[in-house]
Scaffold this motif. Sequence first.
Motif: not given
Length: 171
Positions: A50-54, A60-65, A75-79, A114-117
């Motif tokens: 249901t979601k992509i986490v990157a 972000f570039i590949f995960g969002a596309a 879902v963004p993973v950030r510093k 979730v898919l992690v990309i």
Amino acid sequence: MDLRKLIRDIPDYPKEGILFFDITPLLGDAEGFRKAIDLLAERFAEAKATKIVAAEARGFIFGAALAYKMGLGFVPVRKPGKLPYKTKSVSYDLEYGSDTLCMHEDALLRGEKVLVIDDLLATGGTLSGVIDLVEAFGAEIAGIGVVIELSFLNGKEQLHSYGCESILQIA
Ligand code: 5GP
């Protein structure tokens, strides 16, 4: 179309002795970028996520596309310090020192698939950190995918037996 030709090898970046694989030629090539996303989408067509986490920034570039292509949430993973709401975080070891990754505390539901990309799998440290974070929510990893796998670094061994789909393998 040979996607490898759209990856530029940069010696001694970001420091001496490191060969960096630059994905910007692929991003700049409309057909190549679309092909990379389409191939990743095919690999996960049956994943029922249901979601992509990157993770930032190239993830972000590949995960969002891919999220757009597959009709999934992103879902963004950030510093640390970059997300505006309350966060959950994990720290993971790097070759020298450690790093921390954060997600908003309500970003995933328990049991959600979730898919992690990411753009590239090197040692596996980054993806392993993202996996730990996803698992801390009680969410389920339905798949892990990258555009490029540096197979000589054996990063897959760090991925908790989940395996990793890759479009290009560099040996
Ligand atoms: P790892 O944590 O697997 O050692 O490194 C992978 C992470 O670092 C990815 O998030 C990726 O963006 C970045 N990275 C490491 N080496 C390279 C490289 O040669 N090219 C690109 N594009 N990213 C790299």
